[in-house]
Design a protein around this motif. Sequence first.
Motif, mmCIF file in Angstrom:
data_model
loop_
_atom_site.group_PDB
_atom_site.id
_atom_site.type_symbol
_atom_site.label_atom_id
_atom_site.label_comp_id
_atom_site.label_asym_id
_atom_site.label_seq_id
_atom_site.Cartn_x
_atom_site.Cartn_y
_atom_site.Cartn_z
ATOM 1 N N UNK A 156 0.823 -1.209 0.000
ATOM 2 C CA UNK A 156 0.000 0.000 0.000
ATOM 3 C C UNK A 156 0.860 1.264 0.000
ATOM 4 N N UNK A 157 2.175 1.086 -0.056
ATOM 5 C CA UNK A 157 3.144 2.192 -0.074
ATOM 6 C C UNK A 157 2.942 3.128 1.120
ATOM 7 N N UNK A 158 2.825 2.534 2.297
ATOM 8 C CA UNK A 158 2.602 3.286 3.532
ATOM 9 C C UNK A 158 3.785 3.137 4.493
ATOM 10 N N UNK A 159 4.998 3.154 3.973
ATOM 11 C CA UNK A 159 6.174 2.892 4.807
ATOM 12 C C UNK A 159 6.376 3.936 5.894
ATOM 13 N N UNK A 160 5.820 5.110 5.728
ATOM 14 C CA UNK A 160 5.996 6.151 6.750
ATOM 15 C C UNK A 160 4.751 6.338 7.615
ATOM 16 N N UNK A 192 1.201 1.599 11.154
ATOM 17 C CA UNK A 192 1.848 0.294 11.077
ATOM 18 C C UNK A 192 2.817 0.076 12.237
ATOM 19 N N UNK A 193 3.432 1.139 12.724
ATOM 20 C CA UNK A 193 4.282 1.010 13.909
ATOM 21 C C UNK A 193 3.434 0.642 15.118
ATOM 22 N N UNK A 194 2.293 1.263 15.254
ATOM 23 C CA UNK A 194 1.386 0.949 16.352
ATOM 24 C C UNK A 194 0.837 -0.464 16.242
ATOM 25 N N UNK A 195 0.528 -0.879 15.023
ATOM 26 C CA UNK A 195 0.034 -2.226 14.792
ATOM 27 C C UNK A 195 1.092 -3.267 15.157
ATOM 28 N N UNK A 196 2.333 -3.001 14.788
ATOM 29 C CA UNK A 196 3.447 -3.898 15.118
ATOM 30 C C UNK A 196 3.645 -3.978 16.622
ATOM 31 N N UNK A 197 3.598 -2.850 17.287
ATOM 32 C CA UNK A 197 3.759 -2.820 18.739
ATOM 33 C C UNK A 197 2.616 -3.566 19.432
ATOM 34 N N UNK A 198 1.407 -3.368 18.957
ATOM 35 C CA UNK A 198 0.262 -4.081 19.515
ATOM 36 C C UNK A 198 0.370 -5.585 19.325
ATOM 37 N N UNK A 233 12.501 4.740 -2.538
ATOM 38 C CA UNK A 233 11.277 5.545 -2.397
ATOM 39 C C UNK A 233 11.167 6.122 -0.982
ATOM 40 N N UNK A 234 11.553 5.333 0.016
ATOM 41 C CA UNK A 234 11.509 5.817 1.398
ATOM 42 C C UNK A 234 12.491 6.966 1.593
ATOM 43 N N UNK A 235 13.660 6.871 0.983
ATOM 44 C CA UNK A 235 14.638 7.964 1.076
ATOM 45 C C UNK A 235 14.113 9.226 0.393
ATOM 46 N N UNK A 236 13.436 9.056 -0.736
ATOM 47 C CA UNK A 236 12.867 10.213 -1.438
ATOM 48 C C UNK A 236 11.786 10.890 -0.587
ATOM 49 N N UNK A 237 10.950 10.086 0.086
ATOM 50 C CA UNK A 237 9.926 10.661 0.967
ATOM 51 C C UNK A 237 10.562 11.398 2.139
ATOM 52 N N UNK A 238 11.636 10.841 2.673
ATOM 53 C CA UNK A 238 12.333 11.496 3.785
ATOM 54 C C UNK A 238 12.927 12.818 3.331
#
Length: 173
Positions: free
Chosen positions: A32-36, A40-46, A105-110
Amino acid sequence: MNEQPSTARVALKWGVIFGLVLMAITLVMYLTDQTTNPLFSGLTLGAMVAFLVLSMREFRSLNGGYMAYGEGLGLGALTSAVGGILSSAFTTFYNVVIDPTVQQRALEKAREKLEEQGSMSDEAIDQAMEMSEKFQSPGFTFIAGVFGTLIVGFLLSLIVAAFIRRNKANPFD
């Protein structure tokens, strides 16, 4: 004398399931191109908290309803390590074989975010991007993923084990 259940066996079972869940979360995040996306961080932690609780509760029930704090802590760390190894292996495989453009792509978004903030000069942004690229090697991302999951899992296990533990009235039983 009854045998004590193996923390390694319980940790391996729940760690593999946890790793598979992390792989699914990572796959959805990439597709889904949602790396940022912080969701998803919250989902992983949960998911991590849930699997720590599940593994400790299973061990406690297999151990006659008792689990020492140290057993829970070790179990949680081992569960996190197994899940981290599987998840990091998948992420590394995905980034190297399936879609090598994910990191670019993540570097470009950053870069875009840093430029939007306007608090850094162009030279400083270039320098930050060069430094980030150095940490994008497959080996480094695998090791960082394993250790990151292990450290967070250990810290969460400190808390979860305190709630799940149940000491025996007579420690010599």
